[in-house]
Scaffold this motif. Structure first.
Motif, PDB file in Angstrom:
ATOM      1  N   UNK A  57      14.466   2.961  -3.636  1.00  0.00           N
ATOM      2  CA  UNK A  57      13.597   4.049  -3.166  1.00  0.00           C
ATOM      3  C   UNK A  57      12.231   4.039  -3.853  1.00  0.00           C
ATOM      4  N   UNK A  58      11.646   2.849  -3.953  1.00  0.00           N
ATOM      5  CA  UNK A  58      10.336   2.733  -4.596  1.00  0.00           C
ATOM      6  C   UNK A  58       9.250   3.433  -3.777  1.00  0.00           C
ATOM      7  N   UNK A  59       9.474   3.571  -2.479  1.00  0.00           N
ATOM      8  CA  UNK A  59       8.545   4.301  -1.610  1.00  0.00           C
ATOM      9  C   UNK A  59       9.149   5.642  -1.222  1.00  0.00           C
ATOM     10  N   UNK A  60       8.348   6.696  -1.156  1.00  0.00           N
ATOM     11  CA  UNK A  60       6.905   6.755  -1.430  1.00  0.00           C
ATOM     12  C   UNK A  60       6.584   6.551  -2.908  1.00  0.00           C
ATOM     13  N   UNK A  61       5.341   6.166  -3.182  1.00  0.00           N
ATOM     14  CA  UNK A  61       4.971   5.705  -4.511  1.00  0.00           C
ATOM     15  C   UNK A  61       5.020   6.779  -5.585  1.00  0.00           C
ATOM     16  N   UNK A  62       4.740   8.000  -5.266  1.00  0.00           N
ATOM     17  CA  UNK A  62       4.579   8.993  -6.316  1.00  0.00           C
ATOM     18  C   UNK A  62       3.222   8.827  -6.974  1.00  0.00           C
ATOM     19  N   UNK A  63       3.183   8.899  -8.310  1.00  0.00           N
ATOM     20  CA  UNK A  63       1.906   8.788  -9.022  1.00  0.00           C
ATOM     21  C   UNK A  63       1.999   7.801 -10.181  1.00  0.00           C
ATOM     22  N   UNK A  64       2.186   6.515  -9.876  1.00  0.00           N
ATOM     23  CA  UNK A  64       2.203   5.525 -10.961  1.00  0.00           C
ATOM     24  C   UNK A  64       0.849   5.458 -11.650  1.00  0.00           C
ATOM     25  N   UNK A  65       0.859   5.229 -12.955  1.00  0.00           N
ATOM     26  CA  UNK A  65      -0.376   5.223 -13.736  1.00  0.00           C
ATOM     27  C   UNK A  65      -1.114   3.891 -13.692  1.00  0.00           C
ATOM     28  N   UNK A  66      -0.404   2.807 -13.384  1.00  0.00           N
ATOM     29  CA  UNK A  66      -1.022   1.481 -13.398  1.00  0.00           C
ATOM     30  C   UNK A  66      -0.538   0.714 -12.174  1.00  0.00           C
ATOM     31  N   UNK A  67      -1.425   0.524 -11.208  1.00  0.00           N
ATOM     32  CA  UNK A  67      -1.070  -0.089  -9.925  1.00  0.00           C
ATOM     33  C   UNK A  67      -1.853  -1.388  -9.754  1.00  0.00           C
ATOM     34  N   UNK A  68      -1.166  -2.437  -9.303  1.00  0.00           N
ATOM     35  CA  UNK A  68      -1.823  -3.701  -8.997  1.00  0.00           C
ATOM     36  C   UNK A  68      -1.903  -3.907  -7.492  1.00  0.00           C
ATOM     37  N   UNK A  69      -3.071  -4.322  -7.008  1.00  0.00           N
ATOM     38  CA  UNK A  69      -3.277  -4.604  -5.586  1.00  0.00           C
ATOM     39  C   UNK A  69      -3.657  -6.072  -5.458  1.00  0.00           C
ATOM     40  N   UNK A  70      -2.922  -6.801  -4.623  1.00  0.00           N
ATOM     41  CA  UNK A  70      -3.087  -8.247  -4.535  1.00  0.00           C
ATOM     42  C   UNK A  70      -3.200  -8.693  -3.078  1.00  0.00           C
ATOM     43  N   UNK A  71      -3.900  -9.801  -2.878  1.00  0.00           N
ATOM     44  CA  UNK A  71      -3.953 -10.415  -1.556  1.00  0.00           C
ATOM     45  C   UNK A  71      -5.271 -10.211  -0.842  1.00  0.00           C
ATOM     46  N   UNK A  72      -5.679 -11.236  -0.085  1.00  0.00           N
ATOM     47  CA  UNK A  72      -6.962 -11.162   0.617  1.00  0.00           C
ATOM     48  C   UNK A  72      -6.934 -10.198   1.792  1.00  0.00           C
ATOM     49  N   UNK A  73      -5.763  -9.667   2.137  1.00  0.00           N
ATOM     50  CA  UNK A  73      -5.685  -8.671   3.193  1.00  0.00           C
ATOM     51  C   UNK A  73      -5.914  -7.251   2.721  1.00  0.00           C
ATOM     52  N   UNK A  74      -6.197  -7.067   1.424  1.00  0.00           N
ATOM     53  CA  UNK A  74      -6.401  -5.715   0.884  1.00  0.00           C
ATOM     54  C   UNK A  74      -7.863  -5.318   0.813  1.00  0.00           C
ATOM     55  N   UNK A  75      -8.759  -6.284   0.909  1.00  0.00           N
ATOM     56  CA  UNK A  75     -10.163  -6.057   0.568  1.00  0.00           C
ATOM     57  C   UNK A  75     -10.966  -5.489   1.730  1.00  0.00           C
ATOM     58  N   UNK A  76     -12.171  -4.988   1.405  1.00  0.00           N
ATOM     59  CA  UNK A  76     -13.149  -4.684   2.440  1.00  0.00           C
ATOM     60  C   UNK A  76     -13.522  -5.980   3.164  1.00  0.00           C
ATOM     61  N   UNK A  77     -13.825  -5.863   4.446  1.00  0.00           N
ATOM     62  CA  UNK A  77     -14.256  -7.047   5.189  1.00  0.00           C
ATOM     63  C   UNK A  77     -15.603  -7.513   4.655  1.00  0.00           C
ATOM     64  N   UNK A  78     -15.801  -8.814   4.620  1.00  0.00           N
ATOM     65  CA  UNK A  78     -17.022  -9.370   4.038  1.00  0.00           C
ATOM     66  C   UNK A  78     -17.976  -9.941   5.081  1.00  0.00           C
ATOM     67  N   UNK A  79     -17.554  -9.969   6.346  1.00  0.00           N
ATOM     68  CA  UNK A  79     -18.388 -10.573   7.383  1.00  0.00           C
ATOM     69  C   UNK A  79     -18.863  -9.541   8.403  1.00  0.00           C
ATOM     70  N   UNK A  80     -18.940  -8.293   7.972  1.00  0.00           N
ATOM     71  CA  UNK A  80     -19.449  -7.256   8.851  1.00  0.00           C
ATOM     72  C   UNK A  80     -18.352  -6.566   9.642  1.00  0.00           C
ATOM     73  N   UNK A  81     -18.733  -5.492  10.332  1.00  0.00           N
ATOM     74  CA  UNK A  81     -17.767  -4.663  11.043  1.00  0.00           C
ATOM     75  C   UNK A  81     -17.467  -5.159  12.451  1.00  0.00           C
TER      76      UNK A  81
END
Length: 210
Positions: A57-81
């Motif tokens: 039951x790891x989800x929902x996350x709750x309020x973890x103090x230290x979270x890691x976000x990984x992967x090129x699918x997490x970022x803002x787009x870099x080639x415009x909207x």
């Protein structure tokens, strides 16, 4: 409209279709047609989300103090909207959240909130910490030197590009996704994988104990 050879032209004016379907030298005025579309998009996205596994039951996350976000699918787009992907090859753009496909599946955003942007806003509101690594090549090379200390929970965002006229080369998510997940999970025993995909995917990492 130029006559394609089917019947009369009715003296319609010529329309030059380039790129996004407009004459770049004489574009029409822009119109704001958003209305309440943001609410609709949010409901459709929630309805289209499928939870395949939720060990301990790891989800929902709750309020973890230290979270890691990984992967090129997490970022803002870099080639415009707006991205048609006509010259992207089989994998689409490297860095940036996948929200549309290529070719006739492309679209023009008025705004796009990436997973990283949304997570940072929420977690930093309660003074949590967000670490992130978005370059899949670095993770494939097992370079996690920027991540310290080890996050309590790690979210990995994968994606699969799709457009007509270009065949997918595998059923796995793109950009060496399996190696990315395995290398993150080896360091983080509380790993969550999120996929944004234009089609069916296999998940070789699904039975990873972490």
């Amino acid at each position: 409209m130029a006559n394609p050879g089917f019947g009369p032209t009715y003296n319609y004016p010529d329309i030059y279709l380039t790129g996004a379907g407009l004459d770049p030298n004489n574009p029409p005025p822009a119109r704001d047609v958003r209305a309440n579309h943001a609410d609709i998009v949010r409901k459709v996205a929630a309805a289209g989300t499928v939870l395949l596994k939720n060990t301990n039951n790891v989800l929902p996350l709750g309020k973890p103090k230290n979270v890691g976000v990984f992967g090129n699918g997490a970022a803002d787009v870099t080639q415009g909207l707006t991205y048609t992907g006509d010259d992207s090859g089989p994998w689409g753009p490297n860095i940036g959240a996948l929200s549309v496909g290529g070719g006739s599946g492309a679209g023009r955003h008025t705004r796009l909130i990436s997973p990283l942007f949304a997570l940072r806003g929420r977690i930093e509101d309660y003074r949590g910490r967000v670490q992130y690594l978005l370059d899949n090549h670095m993770m494939v090379e097992d370079d996690f030197t920027s991540i310290y200390p080890t996050p309590e929970v790690c979210l990995v965002f994968l994606k699969t590009w799709s457009r007509e006229g270009t065949d997918r080369l595998a059923f796995e998510n793109d950009w060496n996704s399996t190696v990315v997940v395995e290398n993150v999970a080896r360091r983080c025993n509380n790993t969550i994988v999120v996929t944004h995909s234009g089609g069916v995917n296999t998940m070789p990492w699904a039975d990873n104990e972490n």
